[in-house]
Design an enzyme around this catalytic site. Structure first.
Site, PDB file in Angstrom:
ATOM      1  N   LYS A 119      -4.838   3.170  16.461  1.00  0.00           N
ATOM      2  CA  LYS A 119      -6.225   2.774  16.738  1.00  0.00           C
ATOM      3  C   LYS A 119      -6.493   2.889  18.233  1.00  0.00           C
ATOM      4  O   LYS A 119      -6.064   2.059  19.020  1.00  0.00           O
ATOM      5  CB  LYS A 119      -6.497   1.321  16.303  1.00  0.00           C
ATOM      6  CG  LYS A 119      -8.013   1.057  16.288  1.00  0.00           C
ATOM      7  CD  LYS A 119      -8.375  -0.397  16.388  1.00  0.00           C
ATOM      8  CE  LYS A 119      -8.546  -0.887  17.786  1.00  0.00           C
ATOM      9  NZ  LYS A 119      -9.560  -0.202  18.610  1.00  0.00           N
ATOM     10  N   GLY A 137      -2.658  -3.365  26.098  1.00  0.00           N
ATOM     11  CA  GLY A 137      -4.012  -3.782  26.423  1.00  0.00           C
ATOM     12  C   GLY A 137      -4.006  -5.027  27.281  1.00  0.00           C
ATOM     13  O   GLY A 137      -3.027  -5.312  27.993  1.00  0.00           O
ATOM     14  N   GLY A 145      -3.804  -9.526  23.952  1.00  0.00           N
ATOM     15  CA  GLY A 145      -2.372  -9.652  23.633  1.00  0.00           C
ATOM     16  C   GLY A 145      -2.058 -11.015  23.031  1.00  0.00           C
ATOM     17  O   GLY A 145      -1.288 -11.127  22.073  1.00  0.00           O
ATOM     18  N   GLU A 186       2.523  -4.591  25.680  1.00  0.00           N
ATOM     19  CA  GLU A 186       2.424  -4.088  27.069  1.00  0.00           C
ATOM     20  C   GLU A 186       1.072  -4.539  27.601  1.00  0.00           C
ATOM     21  O   GLU A 186       0.042  -4.007  27.194  1.00  0.00           O
ATOM     22  CB  GLU A 186       2.508  -2.553  27.102  1.00  0.00           C
ATOM     23  CG  GLU A 186       3.794  -1.963  26.555  1.00  0.00           C
ATOM     24  CD  GLU A 186       5.011  -2.227  27.419  1.00  0.00           C
ATOM     25  OE1 GLU A 186       4.857  -2.724  28.550  1.00  0.00           O
ATOM     26  OE2 GLU A 186       6.126  -1.962  26.954  1.00  0.00           O
ATOM     27  N   CYS A 225      -2.632  -0.235  34.754  1.00  0.00           N
ATOM     28  CA  CYS A 225      -1.922  -1.516  34.577  1.00  0.00           C
ATOM     29  C   CYS A 225      -0.952  -1.731  35.727  1.00  0.00           C
ATOM     30  O   CYS A 225      -0.724  -2.855  36.148  1.00  0.00           O
ATOM     31  CB  CYS A 225      -1.197  -1.527  33.240  1.00  0.00           C
ATOM     32  SG  CYS A 225      -0.234  -0.042  32.983  1.00  0.00           S
ATOM     33  N   GLU A 240      -6.096  -9.905  37.168  1.00  0.00           N
ATOM     34  CA  GLU A 240      -6.191  -8.448  37.162  1.00  0.00           C
ATOM     35  C   GLU A 240      -7.662  -8.031  37.251  1.00  0.00           C
ATOM     36  O   GLU A 240      -8.458  -8.380  36.384  1.00  0.00           O
ATOM     37  CB  GLU A 240      -5.577  -7.925  35.862  1.00  0.00           C
ATOM     38  CG  GLU A 240      -5.494  -6.429  35.801  1.00  0.00           C
ATOM     39  CD  GLU A 240      -4.942  -5.938  34.475  1.00  0.00           C
ATOM     40  OE1 GLU A 240      -5.368  -6.440  33.419  1.00  0.00           O
ATOM     41  OE2 GLU A 240      -4.084  -5.044  34.508  1.00  0.00           O
TER      42      GLU A 240
HETATM   43  P1  NAD Z   1      -8.194  -4.519  25.517  1.00  0.00           P
HETATM   44  O1  NAD Z   1      -7.141  -5.544  25.337  1.00  0.00           O
HETATM   45  O2  NAD Z   1      -9.597  -4.958  25.619  1.00  0.00           O
HETATM   46  O3  NAD Z   1      -8.151  -3.471  24.308  1.00  0.00           O
HETATM   47  C1  NAD Z   1      -6.957  -2.784  23.964  1.00  0.00           C
HETATM   48  C2  NAD Z   1      -7.047  -2.351  22.506  1.00  0.00           C
HETATM   49  O4  NAD Z   1      -7.065  -3.525  21.691  1.00  0.00           O
HETATM   50  C3  NAD Z   1      -8.299  -1.573  22.161  1.00  0.00           C
HETATM   51  O5  NAD Z   1      -7.968  -0.569  21.228  1.00  0.00           O
HETATM   52  C4  NAD Z   1      -9.193  -2.624  21.522  1.00  0.00           C
HETATM   53  O6  NAD Z   1     -10.121  -2.088  20.604  1.00  0.00           O
HETATM   54  C5  NAD Z   1      -8.150  -3.451  20.788  1.00  0.00           C
HETATM   55  N1  NAD Z   1      -8.580  -4.814  20.461  1.00  0.00           N
HETATM   56  C6  NAD Z   1      -9.541  -5.562  21.035  1.00  0.00           C
HETATM   57  N2  NAD Z   1      -9.619  -6.762  20.413  1.00  0.00           N
HETATM   58  C7  NAD Z   1      -8.677  -6.764  19.450  1.00  0.00           C
HETATM   59  C8  NAD Z   1      -8.241  -7.701  18.494  1.00  0.00           C
HETATM   60  N3  NAD Z   1      -8.809  -8.901  18.395  1.00  0.00           N
HETATM   61  N4  NAD Z   1      -7.245  -7.357  17.662  1.00  0.00           N
HETATM   62  C9  NAD Z   1      -6.639  -6.148  17.755  1.00  0.00           C
HETATM   63  N5  NAD Z   1      -7.008  -5.218  18.636  1.00  0.00           N
HETATM   64  C10 NAD Z   1      -8.000  -5.514  19.484  1.00  0.00           C
HETATM   65  O7  NAD Z   1      -7.744  -3.654  26.789  1.00  0.00           O
HETATM   66  P2  NAD Z   1      -8.551  -2.489  27.498  1.00  0.00           P
HETATM   67  O8  NAD Z   1      -9.702  -3.106  28.225  1.00  0.00           O
HETATM   68  O9  NAD Z   1      -8.787  -1.386  26.537  1.00  0.00           O
HETATM   69  O10 NAD Z   1      -7.456  -1.954  28.541  1.00  0.00           O
HETATM   70  C11 NAD Z   1      -7.220  -2.526  29.776  1.00  0.00           C
HETATM   71  C12 NAD Z   1      -6.035  -3.471  29.723  1.00  0.00           C
HETATM   72  O11 NAD Z   1      -4.881  -2.779  29.246  1.00  0.00           O
HETATM   73  C13 NAD Z   1      -5.657  -3.978  31.103  1.00  0.00           C
HETATM   74  O12 NAD Z   1      -5.378  -5.336  31.041  1.00  0.00           O
HETATM   75  C14 NAD Z   1      -4.391  -3.179  31.432  1.00  0.00           C
HETATM   76  O13 NAD Z   1      -3.536  -3.798  32.362  1.00  0.00           O
HETATM   77  C15 NAD Z   1      -3.764  -3.051  30.101  1.00  0.00           C
HETATM   78  N6  NAD Z   1      -2.822  -1.947  30.090  1.00  0.00           N
HETATM   79  C16 NAD Z   1      -1.480  -2.231  30.093  1.00  0.00           C
HETATM   80  C17 NAD Z   1      -0.563  -1.198  30.133  1.00  0.00           C
HETATM   81  C18 NAD Z   1       0.918  -1.467  30.141  1.00  0.00           C
HETATM   82  O14 NAD Z   1       1.666  -0.524  29.930  1.00  0.00           O
HETATM   83  N7  NAD Z   1       1.371  -2.681  30.381  1.00  0.00           N
HETATM   84  C19 NAD Z   1      -0.993   0.127  30.153  1.00  0.00           C
HETATM   85  C20 NAD Z   1      -2.371   0.371  30.152  1.00  0.00           C
HETATM   86  C21 NAD Z   1      -3.280  -0.669  30.115  1.00  0.00           C
END
Ligand code: NAD
Length: 494
Positions: free
Chosen positions: A174, A227, A232, A249, A283, A384
């Protein structure tokens, strides 16, 4: 307008609802994607389950698995230019970055997983005692939900898919509904590579709608999530309901420690890249740049003057060094952080504004921003921001540098800049972060594991350890005692 179908059970599926995808450089709609309803999400889960339990994939030898995954790598390279263009158009990432980093790295990840799966997936035969033999089997976990963010859509999808598939799992991918396009292009490549139906399913749905089923449903064995910390935590709650294996992650607030013995211009140039690449939406962004007092003024003067010179522009222009943020709401979030930082006493040394150039007026651009006078208790020091915002601060000695680096709830990564490699390694050992770069930044190697500590999550991506995350270890114990009569045979004296 082109509307990307979902990919379920080896078929391209159209649904009733559609969603627009915007180009962050212009704010214009560039494509549409079909939205999965609960019915399609359920179909994707069911198809992954069936493909794992009853499909041809389980019968593939490691060599056959390797061959399909290598064809995916090849498919990415064959479509490299198109993938880079689509990724740039939908994320706002400058075309130079997608062309030279995201797309080739995605292909390499599949290549590495394919070429090494036979070395990594080793079953062991042991003899724990005279009367017993054992076999430790590395098995795939089963059906895995792969949930990915918008900042590196193709690359993170590739990290997860390559390891999960090399380990023999079936998956539901997804992507973020903000940037889903390259995931569906990858779906076509995977289809053309000859992947059996149902092994890879790709859906587009909001997290709120799909999260519960993708993380709670009993047909799913594992969730691999990248994410935000906030989501998370939600995923942790979901997966606890049916006790699933989980790879998390999450975010970061990484520190870069610049010691006084460095070549200042090298450290400045590299630090700019470590925080402003992809508009700071990384990230591992080194958003806290801490400089030893002796060179602080000189470092900051050069850093600020070069930050001001970074060339903002439309992301499809090869000369552009910084593109737009991914959405207007991301930009608003950053502005709110800056306002809060100012009220807490921080000082904006450059940037902090929306650029006024006519060419950029419809996109979600924001100037590279450097903030001084930041104290560890401030929100901007701890949270962040996920945008082109660098904090600069100072430290007196390595003890204080380590304390400042560790004064974060996150533990994703850190950088150390020093000519004294002995000191740098000592400091590296004391920092609570999963990846530490010494005298470099952002070098990811497919051989090396990547993953955070503390609230940056747990588990690894990439390398042998990343691939083994998607396996489970089965222990088969075989009795070899005399005449086939094990100790338990005599227990009740019969
Ligand atoms: P997000 O957490 O908003 O979304 C990530 C994914 O989760 C998306 O596909 C979103 O649709 C889905 N999602 C949202 N709500 C959900 C729920 N309730 N249940 C299941 N899935 C759900 O993150 P974002 O804004 O897309 O990305 C930015 C974040 O990702 C930042 O915090 C960044 O640090 C982190 N990130 C971490 C890494 C790593 O390797 N540690 C890498 C890239 C990004």
């Amino acid at each position: 307008m082109n509307c990307a179908p979902l990919y379920i059970n080896g078929e391209f599926v159209e649904t009733r609802e559609r969603q627009n995808v915007l180009n962050p450089s212009t704010g214009k709609v560039i494509a549409q994607v079909f939205l999965a309803s609960e019915k399609e999400i359920d179909l994707a889960v069911e198809s992954a389950r069936k493909a794992f339990d009853k499909g041809a994939w389980r019968g593939f030898s490691l060599k056959e698995r390797k061959a399909v995954i290598l064809r995916i790598a090849e498919g990415i390279l064959n479509k490299a230019e198109e993938l880079a263009r689509i990724e740039t158009e939908s994320t706002g990432k400058p075309i130079k970055e997608t062309t030279f980093m995201d797309v080739p790295s995605a292909a390499k990840t599949f290549e590495h997983a394919a070429n090494n799966l036979e070395n990594y997936l080793i079953n062991e035969t042991l003899a724990p005692a005279q009367e017993a033999g054992a076999v430790l089997l590395r098995e795939p976990v089963g059906v895995v939900s792969l949930i990915i963010p918008w900042n590196y859509p193709l690359l993170i999808a590739s990290w997860k898919l390559a390891s999960a598939l090399a380990a023999g799992n079936t998956v539901i991918l997804k992507p973020s509904s903000i940037t889903p396009l390259t995931a569906f292009e990858l779906g076509k490549i995977i289809h053309e590579a000859g992947m059996p139906p149902g092994v890879v399913n790709i859906i587009n749905a909001s997290g709120a709608k799909s999260g519960q089923i993708l993380c709670c449903d009993k047909r799913i064995d594992m969730v691999s999530f990248t994410g935000s910390l906030e989501v998370g935590k939600e995923i942790l709650r979901y997966t606890s309901s049916s006790v699933k294996k989980l790879l998390l992650e999450l975010g970061g607030k990484s520190a870069s420690l610049v010691f006084a013995d460095v070549d200042i211009e090298t450290a400045v140039n590299s630090s700019l890249c470590s925080v402003f690449l992809n508009q700071g939406q990384m990230c591992t962004a080194m958003s806290r740049i801490l400089v030893q007092e002796k060179i602080y003024d000189q470092f900051v003067a050069s850093f600020v003057s070069k930050a001001k010179a970074i060339k903002l522009g439309l992301s499809d222009n090869h000369e552009t060094q910084m593109g737009p943020l991914v959405t207007d709401s991301q930009r608003k979030k950053i502005i709110a952080y800056l306002e809060k930082a100012k009220t807490e006493g921080a000082r904006i040394l450059c940037g902090g504004k929306i650029p006024q150039d006519a060419e950029l007026k419809n996109g979600y651009f924001f100037e590279p921003t450097v903030i001084g006078n930041v104290k560890p208790h401030m929100h901007i020091f701890k949270e962040e921001v996920f945008g082109p915002v660098a904090i600069v601060g100072s430290f007196s000695d390595s003890k204080e540098a380590v304390e400042l680096a560790n004064s974060s709830d996150f533990g994703l990564a850190a950088c150390i800049w020093s000519k004294d490699l002995g000191l740098a390694e000592e400091v590296a050992k004391k920092i609570n972060a999963g990846t530490i770069w010494i005298n470099t930044y952002g070098m990811f190697y497919d051989q090396l594991p990547y993953g955070g500590f503390k609230q940056s999550g747990f588990g690894k991506e990439l390398g042998r350890d990343g691939l083994l995350e998607y396996t489970r270890l089965k222990n088969i114990i075989i009795d070899h005692s005399n005449e086939g009569k094990p100790l338990v045979n005599y227990w009740y004296g019969f």
